[in-house]
Design an enzyme around this catalytic site. Sequence first.
Site, PDB file in Angstrom:
ATOM      1  N   LYS A 140       0.837  -1.220  -0.256  1.00 18.18           N
ATOM      2  CA  LYS A 140       0.411  -0.093   0.054  1.00 18.18           C
ATOM      3  C   LYS A 140       1.469   1.466   0.125  1.00 18.18           C
ATOM      4  O   LYS A 140       0.307   2.501  -0.379  1.00 18.18           O
ATOM      5  CB  LYS A 140      -0.339   0.056   1.553  1.00 18.18           C
ATOM      6  CG  LYS A 140      -1.674  -1.104   1.232  1.00 18.18           C
ATOM      7  CD  LYS A 140      -3.106  -0.772   1.867  1.00 18.18           C
ATOM      8  CE  LYS A 140      -3.477  -2.535   2.397  1.00 18.18           C
ATOM      9  NZ  LYS A 140      -4.770  -2.235   2.990  1.00 18.18           N
ATOM     10  N   ARG A 141       1.886   0.641   0.287  1.00 18.12           N
ATOM     11  CA  ARG A 141       2.924   2.106   0.593  1.00 18.12           C
ATOM     12  C   ARG A 141       3.632   2.492  -1.107  1.00 18.12           C
ATOM     13  O   ARG A 141       4.086   3.787  -1.347  1.00 18.12           O
ATOM     14  CB  ARG A 141       3.947   1.874   1.665  1.00 18.12           C
ATOM     15  CG  ARG A 141       3.972   1.853   2.955  1.00 18.12           C
ATOM     16  CD  ARG A 141       4.740   1.790   4.003  1.00 18.12           C
ATOM     17  NE  ARG A 141       5.066   0.891   3.595  1.00 18.12           N
ATOM     18  CZ  ARG A 141       4.407  -0.473   4.329  1.00 18.12           C
ATOM     19  NH1 ARG A 141       3.064  -0.435   4.757  1.00 18.12           N
ATOM     20  NH2 ARG A 141       4.348  -1.549   3.956  1.00 18.12           N
TER      21      ARG A 141
END
Length: 465
Positions: A237-238
């Site tokens: 997600k980063r």
Amino acid sequence: MSAPVTVRTRFAPSPTGFFHIGGARTALFNWLYARHTGGNFVLRVEDTDKERNNEEFLRVIYDSLQWLGLDWDEGPGAGGIVGPYKQSERGEVYREYLKKLQDTGRVYEKEDALWFRLEGKREIIREKYKDGDNILDREVERVNAAPVIVHDIIRGDVRRAEDRDFVIVRANGEPGFHFVNVVDDIAMKITHVIRGEDHLSNTSKHIELYNAFGVTPPIFAHIPLILKSDGKGKMSKRDRGSLVEEYRARHFLPEALRNFLCLLGWTPKNGQEILPISEIISQFELTDVHQANARFDEKKMCFFNQQYLRALPETVYYSKAKKILREARLVNDAVSPVYTDAVLALVRDKLSGLEDIPARTGCFFSENYPFDPKTRESLEKKGNPAEKIRRLIPVLEELDNLDDEAAFDSALARVAAEYADKPGEYYAPLRFAVSGVGGGPHLHAMLRLLGKERVIARMRRFIQG
Ligand code: GLU
């Protein structure tokens, strides 16, 4: 002969973070398979972990699925007979199933939690574990249970020995992930569990639960991980470019993103990668999903987006582009729609995506366009652009208008000849003066659209610096 069973797939997100490309791909494969088989696609929200769940994340999941055109037949907002579809509202169902499990005699209490007991010989082993930076060891009980074979339609037979009892109701009274996941798949009559490969290691626990409930497990299909563009590690997600809403905010075409996501782990039969969703639906088989990890290639996705943009019907393109222009406050009701359409037509084949529209068209709607310093620097290396513009003003003023391309070219050629320059040396400074950049649509078409008065006013301002 028994009637054929209707396929029921489900997407079961936990709304604990923004909606990730990997989640969208899982939802998509479930949706494709349901549509391919004429079955049902269920949306189930796995929101038992109250501390980590959040309404905003859930809203983003709904919006993103809708944006991608992944409509659910049952679930929040759609209804259905096996609801409610949010785990936080299914307490009664879990109590009923817990009772069933307790009746098998395999549930026991330890440290305020309820555990599921595996069958097999027990022994005590020491295992290492991490506590912050320290590696410590502790005594744990291992069960030499009979190995469970996961028959996975993509991975083949995966043999796993389950060697620990596991929690089904946590000490705080909330039912645990494995328990609710399996109970819901049973209660919702799910026939195919299609999910990320990271869940493969949970599946033997799930099969133990199915067996204890006396229910035949569904068909499992664990789809490959998505790796970053450089192939080094899983997309998380980063990572930049990993969230669906980023593409939405960047005005990507949802059909393009959806087509691209279809290819993360699946390949169309004849190798043609850009194809209508109806065609993908008709071809899509779970047995064709790859075992190998997929790679997220951002350049390829942008290329898909560009191809879809090219193929948009003109009216759709205009209406999407105008929405962006209004949001960017480049046009309002005072701007003529005919002029706006003409600008949009002129820049269309220069766009790599709709997100380029404000930058590509800004100089048509405002006198306040920025000048690109790199272009200025490179023009200044070849002479003084302001001087060239100064020479052009009187000859362009003599023209009635800028409509005639031949007259315009010959005016430039006259100036060039007078100073013993090549005509080509005048086009780039003129483009820069009227648009602030070094590239763009055909110069004469641009000048014609802007009109003589505006062009000359811009040239004058340019020489004043
Ligand atoms: N809630 C789980 C997740 O978000 C999905 C589990 C499943 O698909 O079985 O990873």
